[in-house]
Design a protein around this motif. Structure first.
Motif, PDB file in Angstrom:
ATOM      1  N   GLU A   1       0.831  -1.193   0.000  1.00 19.71           N
ATOM      2  CA  GLU A   1       0.000   0.000   0.000  1.00 19.71           C
ATOM      3  C   GLU A   1       0.878   1.260   0.000  1.00 19.71           C
ATOM      4  O   GLU A   1       0.567   2.255  -0.640  1.00 19.71           O
ATOM      5  CB  GLU A   1      -0.924  -0.018   1.227  1.00 19.71           C
ATOM      6  CG  GLU A   1      -1.949  -1.143   1.165  1.00 19.71           C
ATOM      7  CD  GLU A   1      -2.520  -1.519   2.535  1.00 19.71           C
ATOM      8  OE1 GLU A   1      -3.472  -2.301   2.563  1.00 19.71           O
ATOM      9  OE2 GLU A   1      -2.012  -1.043   3.571  1.00 19.71           O
ATOM     10  N   MET A   2       1.975   1.175   0.744  1.00 21.38           N
ATOM     11  CA  MET A   2       2.859   2.334   0.788  1.00 21.38           C
ATOM     12  C   MET A   2       3.483   2.617  -0.571  1.00 21.38           C
ATOM     13  O   MET A   2       3.646   3.766  -0.962  1.00 21.38           O
ATOM     14  CB  MET A   2       3.971   2.147   1.806  1.00 21.38           C
ATOM     15  CG  MET A   2       4.788   3.419   1.883  1.00 21.38           C
ATOM     16  SD  MET A   2       6.303   3.255   2.783  1.00 21.38           S
ATOM     17  CE  MET A   2       7.065   1.877   2.054  1.00 21.38           C
ATOM     18  N   MET A   3       3.834   1.536  -1.294  1.00 24.03           N
ATOM     19  CA  MET A   3       4.429   1.739  -2.624  1.00 24.03           C
ATOM     20  C   MET A   3       3.448   2.468  -3.541  1.00 24.03           C
ATOM     21  O   MET A   3       3.839   3.322  -4.338  1.00 24.03           O
ATOM     22  CB  MET A   3       4.851   0.398  -3.225  1.00 24.03           C
ATOM     23  CG  MET A   3       6.101  -0.182  -2.578  1.00 24.03           C
ATOM     24  SD  MET A   3       6.865  -1.500  -3.579  1.00 24.03           S
ATOM     25  CE  MET A   3       6.104  -2.957  -2.893  1.00 24.03           C
ATOM     26  N   THR A   4       2.178   2.132  -3.398  1.00 21.36           N
ATOM     27  CA  THR A   4       1.159   2.809  -4.203  1.00 21.36           C
ATOM     28  C   THR A   4       1.122   4.304  -3.868  1.00 21.36           C
ATOM     29  O   THR A   4       1.059   5.157  -4.753  1.00 21.36           O
ATOM     30  CB  THR A   4      -0.218   2.167  -3.953  1.00 21.36           C
ATOM     31  OG1 THR A   4      -0.107   0.763  -4.233  1.00 21.36           O
ATOM     32  CG2 THR A   4      -1.290   2.780  -4.835  1.00 21.36           C
ATOM     33  N   LEU A   5       1.178   4.588  -2.575  1.00 24.18           N
ATOM     34  CA  LEU A   5       1.164   5.990  -2.158  1.00 24.18           C
ATOM     35  C   LEU A   5       2.414   6.729  -2.648  1.00 24.18           C
ATOM     36  O   LEU A   5       2.359   7.869  -3.122  1.00 24.18           O
ATOM     37  CB  LEU A   5       1.079   6.099  -0.629  1.00 24.18           C
ATOM     38  CG  LEU A   5       1.015   7.538  -0.120  1.00 24.18           C
ATOM     39  CD1 LEU A   5      -0.374   8.122  -0.334  1.00 24.18           C
ATOM     40  CD2 LEU A   5       1.401   7.642   1.340  1.00 24.18           C
ATOM     41  N   MET A   6       3.553   6.061  -2.530  1.00 22.13           N
ATOM     42  CA  MET A   6       4.834   6.643  -2.958  1.00 22.13           C
ATOM     43  C   MET A   6       4.780   7.066  -4.428  1.00 22.13           C
ATOM     44  O   MET A   6       5.183   8.160  -4.792  1.00 22.13           O
ATOM     45  CB  MET A   6       5.900   5.555  -2.780  1.00 22.13           C
ATOM     46  CG  MET A   6       7.263   6.014  -2.390  1.00 22.13           C
ATOM     47  SD  MET A   6       8.336   4.549  -2.424  1.00 22.13           S
ATOM     48  CE  MET A   6       9.088   4.652  -0.841  1.00 22.13           C
TER      49      MET A   6
ATOM     50  N   CYS B   1      12.825   3.563  -4.200  1.00 21.78           N
ATOM     51  CA  CYS B   1      12.288   3.940  -5.501  1.00 21.78           C
ATOM     52  C   CYS B   1      13.433   4.509  -6.333  1.00 21.78           C
ATOM     53  O   CYS B   1      14.109   5.452  -5.918  1.00 21.78           O
ATOM     54  CB  CYS B   1      11.170   4.966  -5.323  1.00 21.78           C
ATOM     55  SG  CYS B   1      10.481   5.505  -6.886  1.00 21.78           S
ATOM     56  N   LEU B   2      13.672   3.890  -7.493  1.00 18.74           N
ATOM     57  CA  LEU B   2      14.781   4.306  -8.352  1.00 18.74           C
ATOM     58  C   LEU B   2      14.251   5.019  -9.589  1.00 18.74           C
ATOM     59  O   LEU B   2      13.273   4.575 -10.193  1.00 18.74           O
ATOM     60  CB  LEU B   2      15.590   3.081  -8.804  1.00 18.74           C
ATOM     61  CG  LEU B   2      15.931   2.022  -7.747  1.00 18.74           C
ATOM     62  CD1 LEU B   2      16.751   0.891  -8.374  1.00 18.74           C
ATOM     63  CD2 LEU B   2      16.699   2.648  -6.580  1.00 18.74           C
ATOM     64  N   VAL B   3      14.898   6.119  -9.940  1.00 20.66           N
ATOM     65  CA  VAL B   3      14.471   6.848 -11.138  1.00 20.66           C
ATOM     66  C   VAL B   3      15.657   7.059 -12.064  1.00 20.66           C
ATOM     67  O   VAL B   3      16.801   7.151 -11.615  1.00 20.66           O
ATOM     68  CB  VAL B   3      13.853   8.226 -10.773  1.00 20.66           C
ATOM     69  CG1 VAL B   3      12.492   8.071 -10.133  1.00 20.66           C
ATOM     70  CG2 VAL B   3      14.790   9.019  -9.873  1.00 20.66           C
ATOM     71  N   PRO B   4      15.375   7.129 -13.373  1.00 22.34           N
ATOM     72  CA  PRO B   4      16.455   7.343 -14.336  1.00 22.34           C
ATOM     73  C   PRO B   4      17.218   8.628 -14.043  1.00 22.34           C
ATOM     74  O   PRO B   4      16.621   9.612 -13.598  1.00 22.34           O
ATOM     75  CB  PRO B   4      15.706   7.468 -15.679  1.00 22.34           C
ATOM     76  CG  PRO B   4      14.409   6.758 -15.467  1.00 22.34           C
ATOM     77  CD  PRO B   4      14.061   6.992 -14.024  1.00 22.34           C
ATOM     78  N   GLY B   5      18.513   8.584 -14.245  1.00 21.79           N
ATOM     79  CA  GLY B   5      19.312   9.797 -14.108  1.00 21.79           C
ATOM     80  C   GLY B   5      19.978   9.936 -12.768  1.00 21.79           C
ATOM     81  O   GLY B   5      20.920  10.693 -12.613  1.00 21.79           O
ATOM     82  N   VAL B   6      19.488   9.210 -11.770  1.00 22.07           N
ATOM     83  CA  VAL B   6      20.070   9.417 -10.448  1.00 22.07           C
ATOM     84  C   VAL B   6      20.103   8.149  -9.596  1.00 22.07           C
ATOM     85  O   VAL B   6      20.984   7.960  -8.781  1.00 22.07           O
ATOM     86  CB  VAL B   6      19.340  10.563  -9.715  1.00 22.07           C
ATOM     87  CG1 VAL B   6      17.852  10.288  -9.626  1.00 22.07           C
ATOM     88  CG2 VAL B   6      19.898  10.793  -8.319  1.00 22.07           C
ATOM     89  N   GLY B   7      19.159   7.253  -9.826  1.00 18.02           N
ATOM     90  CA  GLY B   7      19.065   6.070  -8.949  1.00 18.02           C
ATOM     91  C   GLY B   7      18.048   6.322  -7.861  1.00 18.02           C
ATOM     92  O   GLY B   7      16.976   6.880  -8.118  1.00 18.02           O
TER      93      GLY B   7
END
Lengths: 463, 463
Positions: free
Chosen positions: A258-263, A379-385
């Motif tokens: 549930e937290m991942m959804t909120l994140m 949570c990982l995002v392109p460009g930074v990790g």
């Protein structure tokens, strides 16, 4: 003249004020061009990146010679729309008064200054285009955070800055004291006598408001912090500051999934706010700091974030042909190169990696049934990790106590933290987002020192 | 079950959810009554003061015996409107699951606990009615601050917490250090060698963000801070805490008079927000903490604040028949008894007293032409006296420098503060409001320790 009659340049340029209207504008001079029969001055008042152009039809009648770049002036005149120009309002100036002079050699001349140089004059850099934009952007994104949570009925809480907790594993702590260094009180045994310190015990600056947020979440439901946190680490990198602002939501009755959804929802909403409500700032960043930044942000808003366990992520890395500097095997903490490979190359979108080995994660994270992993997520995002990390917390009293004992923690110091597991304990989860990291990601600014007005780093606490 | 399917009690009671709808509710048990054929449980989930009543039609089928006050439970059932009762929705419970047990002797029994006692268990007190309300109120009023300034296009700024300034006159400062107390480095001259400290100089916790706010106001126009500030004063009163949150707006191109107008507007708007957007909390305070509080607040919203100079105020006090403990004469700092006489007895409404003797005010305040007073203002309200103080700042380089020299201040330390008076200096003004003082005033709560979740006071930094 009344403060409320003064017009802001932002409102003038956004057409909130009628054409030909008499107005008073005050601001700082950015450019000046004077010829025999006409003069032009551009002024900025900090309300927007854009300058207002003043047209002066009788240059001789005004003290133009004394007006240097950087001076502050007060101008009376009227607005005049000019068709067919990008910025289609100018002001015909009738009275010009110098409020505060600037010397001819004012340090902020019309040229590009390096960010390194501008850090040295942090008390003036907000008067440049870039740092004006950064400051306004920071303000808007702060509001975005509060608005998001307020609308979701989260309670904003203020967790303590001065704390006696020892912040197991979160990093080095600054000491806070009123003891006289020239005359430190000692106990009979010859130790420093902290009983005589202000709080009658050793105290330091908080590294996270999470533990206190847990206390309040298990009473109020959904809460969040947004305040300063500290690390006394001697790391002089472009991504570390000794003082920075953190956002830490904590939700009762909420598990990892549930937290991942909120994140995901939270990130997308903040990014959307940036694109829609901070258009001027995103335009600027996209043009001057990192071309393509806006598209990157928009892509993320439209992505479905992937979800993958740590174990699966390790397999993906092991099976890839990529040559990593740090060898991959189950149990390692993912390095930036690993994170970026996963989000940029393999998944090509943001992903959440969850269920990490317990040995590399904090004591309060909930142990999974495999006894090897905990319910942590990055949570990982392109460009930074990694951009956000969180976890479901260990809500089972015995499990938490055992883990703390395994790690030789001082249970007495955490009595209150254990207590809430005794009385109507509930599953709860939370995550933490470094606000400056968010700003850097959205703007493309490369150094954390350039997204905080007055950065604190090793050896530097000026202003 | 999904976090987003769970219903908050607030939404149920505010009729945001249809009658007869199947819902899942989770919360903490407040009361339980069990008879042979029916049982009632009231639960609270922190979203509102109000409890949801659960009706259990087959008590035998549920683990009711093990459900003590304080336990957390998860309930499935449907909503059922009951006509003619104040709280007209109840929930017919079909499945009840204990999430976290509480012992029969759980410390928060159904009785009135003293605030003193509850301070000792600050990690649990947010589960009581009063402290649930206080926390939600604090959250709402925080939002009110941000919303007010955002809508007025003020920029929210984060001024530094760790500072090397010496905060002339503002109060005692906590030291921040990473030096090893058992092994303090000394210079050749035998002094503590702060060059070896983390920031390579002496640093402390900020007592105010004002000076930095001035730097940013003279670049961005209108700014405000809202963050923690500190006082290392050993004063154990009901109105002082060592750590508290301050709101400090700072406006460029703004004089004292204009600022007073903004101050009045700001207070009225915050008070209006409390009455209109925090109705449940104001109801509670009015009923349980201080009857008449709401009317007092409403009166202030409807008042025109008076304005009177310090000199006039002294004359009024001198000419009154009132017997003051502290004798009145021009030059004294107004005591609470004087302030309250002025606002409660003489004017019978909020007033702003301005133009104070320079000797009793801070170095940065703008000197008036009489050379005796400065453009300072205190806003006084019935019931407490001063609630906000502010001033127009000295923007004239020479005047400021002379005053600082008179006070033997270290000009070098304030070079940056003087600098902004050299380059396009502008009239600017600002004020400061202690957030906890605001909360105490609106709620009627008498002790600052009861409007901060985890208060820091001399000898006390627990949790």
């Amino acid at each position: 003249m009344n403060y409320f009659e003064k017009k802001k340049i932002k409102d003038i340029l956004e057409d909130k004020i009628d054409n030909y209207k008499d107005v008073i504008v005050m601001g700082w001079v950015r450019t000046k061009r004077v010829s025999k029969n006409i003069a032009f001055i551009e002024i900025n008042d900090g309300s927007t990146l854009k300058n207002l152009q003043l047209v002066i039809l009788s240059p001789d009648e005004h003290p133009l010679a004394e007006i240097n770049r950087g001076a502050s002036i007060k101008v009376k005149g009227y607005l005049d729309k000019v068709e067919g120009r990008e910025q289609d309002v100018e002001m015909k100036a009738e009275e010009i008064e110098i409020i505060g002079e600037a010397p001819e050699d004012f340090i902020l001349q019309k040229k590009r200054h390096s960010f390194e140089f501008l850090r040295e004059i942090a008390h003036l850099r907000a008067r440049t285009n870039t740092f004006g934009v950064v400051n306004r952007f920071r303000s808007k994104m702060s509001y975005a955070v509060h608005e998001y949570f307020y609308n979701k009925d989260f309670k904003y809480i203020h967790t303590p800055i001065i704390t006696s907790g020892d912040a197991e594993g979160a990093g080095e702590v600054f000491k806070v004291t009123t003891l006289d260094f020239d005359n430190l009180p000692l106990t009979d045994a010859g130790q420093i006598d902290y009983n005589q310190d202000f709080f009658a015990e050793e105290t330091g600056l908080t590294v996270s408001g999470q533990l206190e947020a847990e206390l309040l979440a298990t009473a109020l439901g959904d809460v969040y912090t947004f305040g300063p946190t500290f690390r006394a680490e001697n790391s002089n990198t472009s991504r570390h500051a000794s003082e920075f602002w953190m956002i830490e939501p904590e939700m009762a009755f909420c598990n990892l999934e549930e937290m991942m959804t909120l994140m995901e929802d939270f990130i997308k909403n903040l990014f959307k706010f940036a694109v829609e409500e901070a258009e001027e700032e995103m335009d600027f960043f996209n043009k001057w700091i990192d071309e393509g930044r806006r598209d990157m942000i928009k892509n993320i808003i439209e992505s479905d974030f992937g979800r993958v366990t740590y174990t699966e992520a390790i397999e993906i890395l092991e099976n890839s042909d990529h040559d990593f500097e740090f060898p991959v095997k189950w149990g390692i903490d993912l390095q930036s190169e690993h994170e970026r490979y996963l989000t940029e190359k393999h998944f090509q979108k943001p992903i959440m990696v969850y269920n990490y080995p317990k040995e590399i994660k904090a004591f309060y994270m909930r142990q999974n049934d495999d006894r090897k992993t905990v319910a942590a997520v990055d949570c990982l995002v392109p460009g930074v990790g990694e951009i956000i990390g969180g976890s479901q917390r260990e809500e089972r009293y015995e499990e938490l106590k055992n883990r703390m004992e395994e790690l030789n923690m001082d249970l007495e110091k955490y009595e209150w933290f254990l207590d809430i597991r005794k009385y109507g304990s509930v599953p709860h989860s939370g995550f933490g987002l470094g606000f400056e990291r968010l700003l850097m990601y959205l703007s493309g600014m490369q150094n954390i020192r350039d997204v905080i007005s007055f950065p604190r780093t090793p050896g530097s606490a000026k202003f």
